[in-house]
Design a protein around this motif. Structure first.
Motif, PDB file in Angstrom:
ATOM      1  N   ALA A 184       0.823  -1.205   0.000  1.00 30.16           N
ATOM      2  CA  ALA A 184       0.000   0.000   0.000  1.00 30.16           C
ATOM      3  C   ALA A 184       0.862   1.262   0.000  1.00 30.16           C
ATOM      4  N   PHE A 185       0.199   2.399  -0.197  1.00 30.31           N
ATOM      5  CA  PHE A 185       0.857   3.698  -0.190  1.00 30.31           C
ATOM      6  C   PHE A 185       0.551   4.431   1.104  1.00 30.31           C
ATOM      7  N   THR A 186       1.331   5.466   1.375  1.00 33.36           N
ATOM      8  CA  THR A 186       1.021   6.370   2.477  1.00 33.36           C
ATOM      9  C   THR A 186       0.098   7.480   1.965  1.00 33.36           C
ATOM     10  N   VAL A 187      -0.511   8.196   2.891  1.00 34.86           N
ATOM     11  CA  VAL A 187      -1.372   9.321   2.518  1.00 34.86           C
ATOM     12  C   VAL A 187      -0.585  10.350   1.728  1.00 34.86           C
ATOM     13  N   GLU A 188       0.611  10.667   2.173  1.00 30.51           N
ATOM     14  CA  GLU A 188       1.414  11.670   1.466  1.00 30.51           C
ATOM     15  C   GLU A 188       1.815  11.199   0.079  1.00 30.51           C
ATOM     16  N   GLU A 189       2.070   9.917  -0.087  1.00 27.55           N
ATOM     17  CA  GLU A 189       2.389   9.396  -1.416  1.00 27.55           C
ATOM     18  C   GLU A 189       1.206   9.552  -2.362  1.00 27.55           C
ATOM     19  N   VAL A 190       0.010   9.295  -1.868  1.00 29.78           N
ATOM     20  CA  VAL A 190      -1.173   9.434  -2.717  1.00 29.78           C
ATOM     21  C   VAL A 190      -1.409  10.904  -3.049  1.00 29.78           C
ATOM     22  N   ARG A 191      -1.216  11.784  -2.093  1.00 29.11           N
ATOM     23  CA  ARG A 191      -1.352  13.207  -2.403  1.00 29.11           C
ATOM     24  C   ARG A 191      -0.370  13.634  -3.495  1.00 29.11           C
ATOM     25  N   ALA A 192       0.842  13.103  -3.437  1.00 31.48           N
ATOM     26  CA  ALA A 192       1.825  13.414  -4.479  1.00 31.48           C
ATOM     27  C   ALA A 192       1.396  12.834  -5.827  1.00 31.48           C
ATOM     28  N   GLN A 193       0.822  11.631  -5.817  1.00 31.92           N
ATOM     29  CA  GLN A 193       0.320  11.033  -7.061  1.00 31.92           C
ATOM     30  C   GLN A 193      -0.741  11.917  -7.706  1.00 31.92           C
ATOM     31  N   LEU A 194      -1.634  12.438  -6.891  1.00 28.77           N
ATOM     32  CA  LEU A 194      -2.726  13.267  -7.407  1.00 28.77           C
ATOM     33  C   LEU A 194      -2.200  14.589  -7.968  1.00 28.77           C
ATOM     34  N   ARG A 195      -1.160  15.134  -7.352  1.00 26.38           N
ATOM     35  CA  ARG A 195      -0.559  16.359  -7.906  1.00 26.38           C
ATOM     36  C   ARG A 195       0.018  16.084  -9.284  1.00 26.38           C
ATOM     37  N   VAL A 196       0.691  14.963  -9.428  1.00 29.36           N
ATOM     38  CA  VAL A 196       1.240  14.587 -10.734  1.00 29.36           C
ATOM     39  C   VAL A 196       0.124  14.392 -11.749  1.00 29.36           C
ATOM     40  N   ALA A 197      -0.977  13.777 -11.321  1.00 30.45           N
ATOM     41  CA  ALA A 197      -2.103  13.504 -12.213  1.00 30.45           C
ATOM     42  C   ALA A 197      -2.936  14.745 -12.501  1.00 30.45           C
ATOM     43  N   GLY A 198      -2.721  15.812 -11.749  1.00 32.56           N
ATOM     44  CA  GLY A 198      -3.510  17.016 -11.942  1.00 32.56           C
ATOM     45  C   GLY A 198      -4.939  16.878 -11.457  1.00 32.56           C
ATOM     46  N   LEU A 199      -5.147  16.062 -10.420  1.00 31.84           N
ATOM     47  CA  LEU A 199      -6.486  15.829  -9.878  1.00 31.84           C
ATOM     48  C   LEU A 199      -6.611  16.512  -8.521  1.00 31.84           C
ATOM     49  N   LEU A 200      -7.611  17.363  -8.384  1.00 28.24           N
ATOM     50  CA  LEU A 200      -7.841  18.082  -7.131  1.00 28.24           C
ATOM     51  C   LEU A 200      -8.804  17.283  -6.264  1.00 28.24           C
ATOM     52  N   LEU A 201      -8.299  16.203  -5.707  1.00 28.10           N
ATOM     53  CA  LEU A 201      -9.093  15.319  -4.868  1.00 28.10           C
ATOM     54  C   LEU A 201      -8.584  15.393  -3.432  1.00 28.10           C
ATOM     55  N   HIS A 202      -9.489  15.157  -2.500  1.00 27.43           N
ATOM     56  CA  HIS A 202      -9.162  15.218  -1.070  1.00 27.43           C
ATOM     57  C   HIS A 202      -8.758  13.830  -0.582  1.00 27.43           C
ATOM     58  N   VAL A 203      -7.663  13.757   0.170  1.00 29.07           N
ATOM     59  CA  VAL A 203      -7.175  12.498   0.738  1.00 29.07           C
ATOM     60  C   VAL A 203      -7.229  12.611   2.256  1.00 29.07           C
ATOM     61  N   GLU A 204      -7.848  11.610   2.901  1.00 26.21           N
ATOM     62  CA  GLU A 204      -7.942  11.639   4.358  1.00 26.21           C
ATOM     63  C   GLU A 204      -7.738  10.246   4.929  1.00 26.21           C
ATOM     64  N   LEU A 205      -7.101  10.193   6.079  1.00 24.60           N
ATOM     65  CA  LEU A 205      -6.942   8.946   6.820  1.00 24.60           C
ATOM     66  C   LEU A 205      -8.238   8.686   7.571  1.00 24.60           C
ATOM     67  N   VAL A 206      -8.832   7.499   7.388  1.00 26.49           N
ATOM     68  CA  VAL A 206     -10.118   7.216   8.016  1.00 26.49           C
ATOM     69  C   VAL A 206     -10.050   6.097   9.052  1.00 26.49           C
ATOM     70  N   SER A 207      -8.913   5.409   9.153  1.00 26.95           N
ATOM     71  CA  SER A 207      -8.702   4.418  10.208  1.00 26.95           C
ATOM     72  C   SER A 207      -7.204   4.186  10.317  1.00 26.95           C
ATOM     73  N   ASP A 208      -6.812   3.241  11.171  1.00 29.31           N
ATOM     74  CA  ASP A 208      -5.387   2.956  11.300  1.00 29.31           C
ATOM     75  C   ASP A 208      -4.829   2.256  10.061  1.00 29.31           C
ATOM     76  N   ARG A 209      -5.706   1.855   9.143  1.00 26.22           N
ATOM     77  CA  ARG A 209      -5.228   1.103   7.979  1.00 26.22           C
ATOM     78  C   ARG A 209      -5.911   1.502   6.672  1.00 26.22           C
TER      79      ARG A 209
END
Length: 218
Positions: A184-209
């Protein structure tokens, strides 16, 4: 810890059967309920990428009577199970199964009001495959709603999560869960992926996993 890749799809009958027998009802119901609260007006023509044994499409079809869902998976074994679940629920007229691996250009461009995915991102060696497909498949203003695992800090923490969450599960499923956490990825890794993709989507941690990615395509 560094990411450790796993196979992109569960193509074996043993793995697929173990996954289908596992009880993900709480997680899947929570996913659908939150999706409906956030994006009910978008749930007309929906694609579910990595549908697995079909529980999410069936739950969504029951929750939203106007939803028509294309359920996509690369595993023939998973889609056989999904088709059985769809028939048992009497939803064949509203859920269409489609075997394909991303990118899947048999699915038409800009044709869906919502693009969904649960627990598939970590299977992909290149996560941009999912984000590019989300942009390609979505109509302007369409909803994107993705949930996936979060990689723990260490293999020991991953083992502790497996023991706590699925201690009595099938050993095949427990090992697959461990491998999935490590892939799996970390939250920050996914946020970086979305910046590269040019997608303005919200990423949030919703549980310990788990993390949730949501928003609309501009």
């Amino acid at each position: 810890m560094d990411r450790v890749l796993e196979p992109e799809i569960m193509d074996g009958e043993v793995e697929a059967d173990a996954y289908a027998r596992a009880d993900f009802s709480d997680s899947n119901q929570s996913y659908v309920e939150h999706l409906v609260r956030e994006f009910r007006s978008h749930l007309t023509n929906v694609v579910d990428l990595g549908c697995g044994p079909g529980e999410i499409p069936v739950r969504l079809a029951r929750a939203v009577s106007t939803a028509h869902i294309t359920a996509v998976d690369g595993s023939a074994a998973m889609l056989r199970l999904a088709s059985e679940s769809i028939r048992a629920a009497g939803m064949q007229h509203r859920i269409t199964v489609h075997q394909g691996r991303l990118p899947d250009f048999a699915l038409p461009d800009h044709s869906f009001d919502a693009v969904l995915s649960k627990d598939m991102l970590h299977h992909l060696p290149d996560p941009q495959i999912l984000w590019r497909e989300a942009r390609r498949l979505a109509r302007p203003g369409a909803a994107v709603y993705v949930m996936d695992l979060v990689r723990p800090d260490s293999p020991l923490e991953a083992r502790e999560i497996v023991a706590r969450v699925s201690g009595g599960a099938d050993p095949v499923l427990k090992e697959d869960f461990y491998n999935s956490l490590c892939a799996a990825f970390t939250v920050e890794e996914v946020r970086a992926q979305l910046r590269v993709a040019g997608l303005l989507l919200h990423v949030e941690l919703v549980s310990d996993r788990h993390m949730r990615v949501k928003g609309r395509i501009a």
